[in-house]
Motif scaffolding. Structure first.
Motif, PDB file in Angstrom:
ATOM      1  N   UNK A 116      22.082  29.428 -31.198  1.00 42.03           N
ATOM      2  CA  UNK A 116      22.873  29.799 -31.843  1.00 42.03           C
ATOM      3  C   UNK A 116      23.495  31.213 -31.861  1.00 42.03           C
ATOM      4  N   UNK A 117      24.737  31.446 -32.669  1.00 44.32           N
ATOM      5  CA  UNK A 117      25.691  32.904 -32.467  1.00 44.32           C
ATOM      6  C   UNK A 117      24.810  34.054 -33.379  1.00 44.32           C
ATOM      7  N   UNK A 118      25.021  35.622 -33.177  1.00 49.95           N
ATOM      8  CA  UNK A 118      24.441  35.842 -34.806  1.00 49.95           C
ATOM      9  C   UNK A 118      25.707  37.042 -34.483  1.00 49.95           C
ATOM     10  N   UNK A 119      25.339  37.913 -35.407  1.00 47.86           N
ATOM     11  CA  UNK A 119      27.075  39.589 -35.695  1.00 47.86           C
ATOM     12  C   UNK A 119      25.016  40.427 -35.850  1.00 47.86           C
ATOM     13  N   UNK A 137      12.936  40.085 -31.919  1.00 50.65           N
ATOM     14  CA  UNK A 137      13.566  40.112 -30.730  1.00 50.65           C
ATOM     15  C   UNK A 137      14.857  40.878 -30.574  1.00 50.65           C
ATOM     16  N   UNK A 138      15.546  40.113 -31.860  1.00 47.98           N
ATOM     17  CA  UNK A 138      17.376  40.215 -32.062  1.00 47.98           C
ATOM     18  C   UNK A 138      17.364  41.651 -31.703  1.00 47.98           C
ATOM     19  N   UNK A 139      16.692  42.614 -32.884  1.00 44.86           N
ATOM     20  CA  UNK A 139      16.435  44.761 -32.459  1.00 44.86           C
ATOM     21  C   UNK A 139      16.652  45.273 -30.754  1.00 44.86           C
ATOM     22  N   UNK A 151      19.227  41.326 -21.897  1.00 43.98           N
ATOM     23  CA  UNK A 151      18.916  39.592 -22.236  1.00 43.98           C
ATOM     24  C   UNK A 151      16.809  40.055 -22.286  1.00 43.98           C
ATOM     25  N   UNK A 152      17.146  39.056 -23.702  1.00 46.49           N
ATOM     26  CA  UNK A 152      15.148  39.496 -23.672  1.00 46.49           C
ATOM     27  C   UNK A 152      14.609  37.841 -23.399  1.00 46.49           C
ATOM     28  N   UNK A 153      13.762  37.661 -23.055  1.00 50.06           N
ATOM     29  CA  UNK A 153      13.182  36.343 -22.644  1.00 50.06           C
ATOM     30  C   UNK A 153      11.591  35.930 -23.683  1.00 50.06           C
ATOM     31  N   UNK A 154      11.314  35.656 -24.193  1.00 45.16           N
ATOM     32  CA  UNK A 154       9.716  35.326 -25.402  1.00 45.16           C
ATOM     33  C   UNK A 154       9.598  33.689 -25.878  1.00 45.16           C
ATOM     34  N   UNK A 199      10.874  28.165 -25.197  1.00 41.23           N
ATOM     35  CA  UNK A 199      11.293  30.319 -24.968  1.00 41.23           C
ATOM     36  C   UNK A 199      12.133  30.586 -24.435  1.00 41.23           C
ATOM     37  N   UNK A 200      12.178  31.137 -25.239  1.00 40.81           N
ATOM     38  CA  UNK A 200      13.880  31.262 -26.129  1.00 40.81           C
ATOM     39  C   UNK A 200      14.427  32.346 -25.341  1.00 40.81           C
ATOM     40  N   UNK A 201      15.425  32.861 -25.151  1.00 34.97           N
ATOM     41  CA  UNK A 201      16.460  33.423 -24.464  1.00 34.97           C
ATOM     42  C   UNK A 201      17.521  34.242 -25.473  1.00 34.97           C
ATOM     43  N   UNK A 202      17.346  35.269 -25.704  1.00 38.11           N
ATOM     44  CA  UNK A 202      18.429  35.805 -26.402  1.00 38.11           C
ATOM     45  C   UNK A 202      18.700  37.157 -24.734  1.00 38.11           C
ATOM     46  N   UNK A 203      20.636  37.138 -25.400  1.00 38.38           N
ATOM     47  CA  UNK A 203      21.435  37.705 -24.402  1.00 38.38           C
ATOM     48  C   UNK A 203      22.432  37.907 -25.533  1.00 38.38           C
ATOM     49  N   UNK A 204      22.681  39.811 -25.475  1.00 34.42           N
ATOM     50  CA  UNK A 204      23.809  40.659 -26.289  1.00 34.42           C
ATOM     51  C   UNK A 204      25.107  39.918 -25.184  1.00 34.42           C
TER      52      UNK A 204
END
Length: 265
Positions: free
Chosen positions: A181-184, A227-229, A237-240, A256-261
């Motif tokens: 997914x992609x968020x603003x 985790x977004x913030x 990137x953040x992994x949780x 396992x979620x990887x969030x990348x700016x």
């Protein structure tokens, strides 16, 4: 030379007054012609120096003048095209309906703007972004047309390549068996894939513009937002790990979620 002597108090001869008026008119006409010529020279120099291609034809479309940029782009010298009909650039790649629409506008005194595929002297095609404007004489009749254009072939090819890449990326993301997914920055969804649709139990069109708070519990939404913030603040990137229930059928998955700016240049 002439020497004119008039006694003080004598009336000026009628012939002399007439001659003065004629001389004044000639001087005014000469000055006007000089000013007009000077203006034409300035305009001509500006058109010649333009980086865009400039072509001037008569009311029938016969070429009367072109600037250096036009000649270089189309590989013709000015002498080669003077008096020639402007369709010498016509490429079979441009549909006849486009030319019909163009001339319908022009002969009715309107400016036409659009894209044409033109043919150079070596028969190679290029895409031109063009604007053609009719020029009117003192009787309000069309006397000339001026066409200003630029070669946008590279730009168009780049756009086509970008669309192809976007379509390929969309296909890859859509078929990946992971949630994507992609968020603003405000946590609103901008895109998601099919697997993510099953997580929220909604179509992408129903998800876009909304946030986690519209689909999951408040506590779970706060967890996601935390985790977004973290990613937004650190710009790394953040992994949780998280356990989620899929709204589509209720099954549970441990993720396992990887969030990348995504950062601007």
């Amino acid at each position: 030379g002439l020497l004119l002597m008039i006694k003080k108090g004598d009336p000026l001869p009628i012939d002399f007054i007439y001659s003065l008026r004629q001389l004044n008119k000639k001087l005014a006409d000469a000055l006007k012609s000089f000013v007009v010529k000077e203006q034409l020279d300035i305009h001509s120099a500006a058109l010649e120096a333009s980086p865009n291609s400039v072509l001037i034809t008569d009311h029938l479309g016969n070429i009367e003048w072109a600037n250096t940029a036009w000649c270089q782009l189309n590989q013709f010298s000015l002498n080669e095209v003077i008096g020639k009909y402007s369709n010498l650039l016509k490429s079979p790649a441009t549909n006849d309906d486009v030319f019909k629409e163009m001339w319908d506008k022009l002969i009715n005194g309107n400016t036409w703007s659009g894209h044409l595929t033109n043919k150079k002297k070596d028969n190679s095609d290029y895409i031109a972004e063009m604007s053609i404007t009719p020029i009117f004489d003192n009787n309000n009749m069309i006397s000339h047309y001026i066409a200003i254009s630029q070669d946008i072939t590279s730009k168009r090819l780049s756009e086509m390549k970008l669309r192809d890449n976007e379509a390929l990326l969309s296909t890859l993301v859509g078929t990946i068996p992971d949630l994507v997914w992609l968020k603003d920055n405000d946590g609103k969804y901008l895109a998601c894939n099919a697997k993510f649709e099953s997580f929220f139990g909604a179509k992408e069109s129903e998800i876009l513009g909304k946030t986690d708070f519209d689909f999951v519990s408040h506590d779970e939404a706060e967890f996601f937002r935390m985790h977004d913030r973290k990613v937004l603040d650190t710009k790394i990137p953040s992994v949780n790990e998280e356990t989620v229930a899929f709204a589509s059928d209720g099954h549970i998955e441990h993720l396992e979620t990887i969030k990348t700016p995504m950062l601007n240049d």
